[in-house]
Design an enzyme around this catalytic site. Structure first.
Site, short mmCIF file in Angstrom:
data_model
loop_
_atom_site.label_atom_id
_atom_site.label_comp_id
_atom_site.label_asym_id
_atom_site.label_seq_id
_atom_site.Cartn_x
_atom_site.Cartn_y
_atom_site.Cartn_z
N GLN A 154 24.53 -5.25 2.63
CA GLN A 154 25.68 -5.80 3.34
C GLN A 154 26.15 -7.12 2.74
OE1 GLN A 154 24.80 -5.96 7.57
NE2 GLN A 154 24.05 -3.86 7.59
N HIS A 189 23.05 -8.08 7.92
CA HIS A 189 23.38 -8.95 9.06
C HIS A 189 23.59 -10.40 8.66
CE1 HIS A 189 21.67 -6.07 12.37
NE2 HIS A 189 22.41 -5.43 11.47
N TYR A 226 16.30 0.90 17.00
CA TYR A 226 16.53 2.13 16.25
C TYR A 226 15.32 3.05 16.25
CZ TYR A 226 21.05 0.52 14.60
OH TYR A 226 22.36 0.13 14.54
#
Length: 388
Positions: free
Chosen positions: A98, A166, A279
């Site tokens: 990311q 993140h 998760y």
């Protein structure tokens, strides 16, 4: 939880999809824009250009557009000619996962000082990295390009950690000229509650990166002095409404995406509470079990994977003035939000057929979207105008 409005879809003709993917000259407006039930949607979609994995954009006063590309490029796009020129002098980014180039915002007095701000993933020692924000002056040249000058890093995530997820690093200026930055928790959970770290926080700074003396935790010193609110997971959108209130959307874990009204010194509870779960299936207590934590104004489950947040103030869509728009990644959507004072509700969801990374308002009041361009692919710049 507020129910979502389903069933809206933008039907894009295959030939136009191919044309826009080439990244060439401006394509004509998409024909046949309609909902799944055959009724007309309230906007026309015009593919304008394609960028390589775009992440954020900002309009210059002259109408040109700055676009960050995640791998480390800053493009200056001329809407009149349909050409993009790379801006030189950008910082080196740590690209992967990311991470890479993030947000770009203009100083409130950009028209006079030419100062802008860039956020990006920055490498640390060993296999670590963290978000950083740099301030620079944009010097444009007669050939249509430009260079960043006097670039200086004014803020960093503390500490740098392993992993490539993140970062957050969305930015916004308020009406007093303070700079706000979302600092996500880097998938490390507990730092969101640790005031020795600025991970999992929303921070408030002066435009030079110094800490305002009236921040809620200023007396604690260190990185805690930067913090305005804590207990956040992955904040990918910040926007101020006409009343000066700050709204932030963030990705929850498995379920539990949130829209929050950000208040001074508030703790939003992550990872102690969330309306989603881990998760791996482990339960996280819901917000109502711990009323001392600030609760979201909207939660989504199934998730929308929010990215980009705009509160509309233009005139092309007068009925939407004051509404918020959120881009959806996994939901391939544009989500419209209405407000009732300090409360918020999902009003409509438009299926765009692609992951939507960014939402902005153009100088003429049109809505502009960036498709995500996931994993190094092209993401199109889309212009939304009222349906004829």
């Amino acid at each position: 939880m507020h129910p979502s409005v389903h069933g809206l879809r933008v039907l894009l003709l295959p030939a136009l999809l191919a044309m826009a993917a080439c990244g060439g000259a401006k394509a004509p407006a998409v024909a046949g824009v309609e909902a799944a039930d055959g009724t007309a949607l309230p906007f026309t979609v015009t593919p304008v250009h394609a960028f390589k994995e775009p992440w954020a954009m900002a309009f210059l006063p002259d109408g040109r557009l700055l676009v960050t590309e995640k791998a480390g490029h800053l493009q200056l796009f001329d809407l009149k000619t349909g050409t993009a020129t790379e801006i030189h002098g950008v910082p080196q980014v740590d690209y992967g996962g990311q991470g890479g180039f993030g947000d770009v915002v203009l100083h409130p007095d950009f028209a006079n000082n030419r100062v802008l701000y860039l956020s990006y993933a920055e490498a640390g020692q060993g296999d670590t990295r963290g978000a950083a924000v740099a301030r620079a002056t944009l010097a444009l040249d007669a050939a249509g390009g430009g260079t960043l000058q006097d670039l200086k890093v004014i803020w960093r995530q503390v500490p740098k950690v392993e992993g490539r997820g993140h970062y957050g690093h969305r930015m916004a200026f308020d009406r007093t000229g303070k700079l706000w930055i979302s600092s996500s928790e880097r998938q490390k959970f507990d730092p969101a509650q640790d005031m020795a770290s600025n991970l999992g926080k929303i921070v408030r700074l002066n435009d030079d990166g110094s800490v305002p003396a009236d921040n809620p935790f200023a007396s604690q010193g260190g990185v805690a002095a930067q913090v305005w609110s804590l207990g956040h997971r992955n904040v990918l959108g910040l926007a101020f409404d006409a009343q000066g209130r700050l709204w932030a959307q963030e990705m929850g874990p498995k379920g539990g995406d949130e829209l929050n009204l950000v208040e001074r010194g508030a703790n939003y509870g992550y990872p102690i509470v969330s309306n989603g779960d881990h998760y791996d299936g482990r339960d996280i207590p819901d917000h109502p079990t711990r009323p001392e934590f600030a609760a979201p104004k909207i939660t989504w489950n199934p998730v929308i994977s929010p990215a980009g947040l705009l509160i509309y103030s233009g005139s092309q869509f007068p009925d939407w003035k004051g509404n918020a728009f959120i881009g959806g990644l996994s939901s391939h959507s544009l989500v419209r939000i209405t407000f009732d004072g300090g409360n918020a509700h999902e009003a409509a969801r438009y299926d765009m057929g692609q992951r939507i990374r960014e939402v902005e308002q153009g100088p003429d009041g049109a809505l502009w979207l960036l498709e995500d361009g996931e994993d190094g692919s092209d993401g199109r710049l889309l212009k939304l105008t009222p349906a004829a």
